[in-house]
Design a protein around this motif. Structure first.
Motif, mmCIF file in Angstrom:
data_model
loop_
_atom_site.group_PDB
_atom_site.id
_atom_site.type_symbol
_atom_site.label_atom_id
_atom_site.label_comp_id
_atom_site.label_asym_id
_atom_site.label_seq_id
_atom_site.Cartn_x
_atom_site.Cartn_y
_atom_site.Cartn_z
ATOM 1 N N LEU A 121 31.218 -55.026 67.009
ATOM 2 C CA LEU A 121 30.134 -54.216 66.470
ATOM 3 C C LEU A 121 30.027 -52.880 67.214
ATOM 4 O O LEU A 121 29.875 -51.816 66.605
ATOM 5 N N GLU A 122 30.093 -52.947 68.536
ATOM 6 C CA GLU A 122 29.980 -51.723 69.318
ATOM 7 C C GLU A 122 31.101 -50.750 69.003
ATOM 8 O O GLU A 122 30.880 -49.542 68.952
ATOM 9 N N GLU A 123 32.303 -51.267 68.780
ATOM 10 C CA GLU A 123 33.411 -50.372 68.428
ATOM 11 C C GLU A 123 33.210 -49.770 67.053
ATOM 12 O O GLU A 123 33.418 -48.567 66.850
ATOM 13 N N LEU A 124 32.806 -50.597 66.086
ATOM 14 C CA LEU A 124 32.588 -50.078 64.735
ATOM 15 C C LEU A 124 31.446 -49.065 64.702
ATOM 16 O O LEU A 124 31.450 -48.158 63.867
ATOM 17 N N GLU A 125 30.481 -49.241 65.601
ATOM 18 C CA GLU A 125 29.307 -48.374 65.603
ATOM 19 C C GLU A 125 29.442 -47.186 66.552
ATOM 20 O O GLU A 125 28.498 -46.411 66.706
ATOM 21 N N ALA A 126 30.592 -47.066 67.196
ATOM 22 C CA ALA A 126 30.762 -45.976 68.150
ATOM 23 C C ALA A 126 30.534 -44.629 67.484
ATOM 24 O O ALA A 126 30.024 -43.687 68.096
ATOM 25 N N LEU A 127 30.917 -44.521 66.216
ATOM 26 C CA LEU A 127 30.630 -43.321 65.434
ATOM 27 C C LEU A 127 29.683 -43.728 64.317
ATOM 28 O O LEU A 127 30.051 -44.477 63.423
ATOM 29 N N ARG A 128 28.457 -43.206 64.350
ATOM 30 C CA ARG A 128 27.479 -43.605 63.334
ATOM 31 C C ARG A 128 26.927 -42.345 62.667
ATOM 32 O O ARG A 128 26.763 -41.322 63.277
ATOM 33 N N THR B 210 40.713 -45.285 67.880
ATOM 34 C CA THR B 210 39.700 -46.278 67.586
ATOM 35 C C THR B 210 38.332 -45.608 67.506
ATOM 36 O O THR B 210 38.171 -44.430 67.861
ATOM 37 N N GLY B 211 37.333 -46.384 67.080
ATOM 38 C CA GLY B 211 35.984 -45.837 67.023
ATOM 39 C C GLY B 211 35.503 -45.380 68.384
ATOM 40 O O GLY B 211 34.863 -44.333 68.514
ATOM 41 N N ALA B 212 35.810 -46.167 69.425
ATOM 42 C CA ALA B 212 35.387 -45.792 70.775
ATOM 43 C C ALA B 212 36.071 -44.505 71.225
ATOM 44 O O ALA B 212 35.456 -43.655 71.886
#
Length: 272
Positions: free
Chosen positions: A265-272, A96-98
């Motif tokens: 949102l936090e998961e999707l934004e974990a990698l920015r 996952t993103g996290a």
């Protein structure tokens, strides 16, 4: 995903005419117009990088929207063929993103970048979206009704700013350049000098049939008010377009509580 709509939105907000941007990157305004309208294929990586530099946004953002592979990735895969095996292992594990963020934390600690490529982290969207500015499964008869809902939530966070003023500002900017970036997402935004940056998020119970660059009904609105123009504002819009390309509308369509929206949102934004 319709890259052209994002390019036009950023160009207009940056105050550049079609001719100005075309001249700066060494192409014809006719060509750039075709790209913005989705007639021509997305530009090459080199041209996307040039456009990003002129708009003052990280090139990686535009490459993500266009589903282009960064030249740094392609070069590394060519120089170190074994690196492809690691990418395969990441895919096999369906991280996952996290979880990927934890991998990056390890890399940053063990193998820090020294004079390498990159434009620094992109500011997260989630901290600007308070639970009281998340409205879920709204039924609206049209775009104007939707702007009323959005403006009401934004105005509540900005003492002294009334809803009518926000609706007018949001409508004026949408007249200059459609705020739809494709993927069922629109990013209306307005500039009000001196106010803090705030974001409201609205999901729709039923897709709204408005003019969108990819023909998909509108399912999600991410609306922002900014007290300053400039790079941070442009980067945020490009970042939302990237999230749209990653299925933001579909992910949030399942949410029934603001807390679920913020967690997604936090998961999707974990990698920015």
């Amino acid at each position: 995903m319709h890259l052209g709509a994002t390019l036009r939105l950023l160009r207009v907000d940056a105050g550049l005419s079609l001719r100005d941007l075309a001249r700066r990157i060494g192409v014809s305004s006719a060509y750039l117009s075709r790209v913005e309208n989705g007639v021509d294929a997305p530009p090459t990586v080199e041209r996307l990088t040039a456009i990003a530099r002129e708009l003052d946004v990280p090139p990686a953002l535009l490459m993500d929207v266009a589903n282009r592979v960064s030249p740094y990735v392609a070069e590394y895969l060519e120089d170190v063929p074994g690196s492809g095996t690691l990418f395969l292992e990441l895919a096999r594990r369906r991280l996952t993103g996290a979880q990927l963020a934890r991998v990056r934390e390890f890399l940053d600690a063990e193998f820090p970048v020294r004079g390498g490529h990159g434009d620094g982290p992109v500011p997260a969207l989630a901290p600007l979206v308070a639970p009281e500015r998340v409205v879920l499964q709204v039924s609206c008869g049209g775009w104007e009704d939707l702007l009323d809902v959005v403006a009401g939530r934004l105005a509540a966070a900005l003492p002294g700013v009334d809803t009518a003023r926000l609706v007018e500002g949001l409508s004026q900017l949408d007249d200059l350049s459609s705020c739809s970036v494709g993927g069922g997402v629109a990013v209306p935004h307005v500039f009000l000098p001196g106010v803090p940056s705030v974001v409201a998020l609205v999901t729709l119970a039923k897709g709204l049939k408005v003019d969108t660059p990819d023909g998909r009904p509108l399912r999600l609105v991410v609306a922002a008010v900014d007290g300053e123009r400039g790079r941070a504002r442009l980067i945020r819009m490009a970042h939302v377009a990237r999230l749209a390309a990653r299925g933001l509308a579909e992910r949030l369509d399942e949410a029934r509580q603001p807390s679920q929206v913020l967690a997604a949102l936090e998961e999707l934004e974990a990698l920015r």
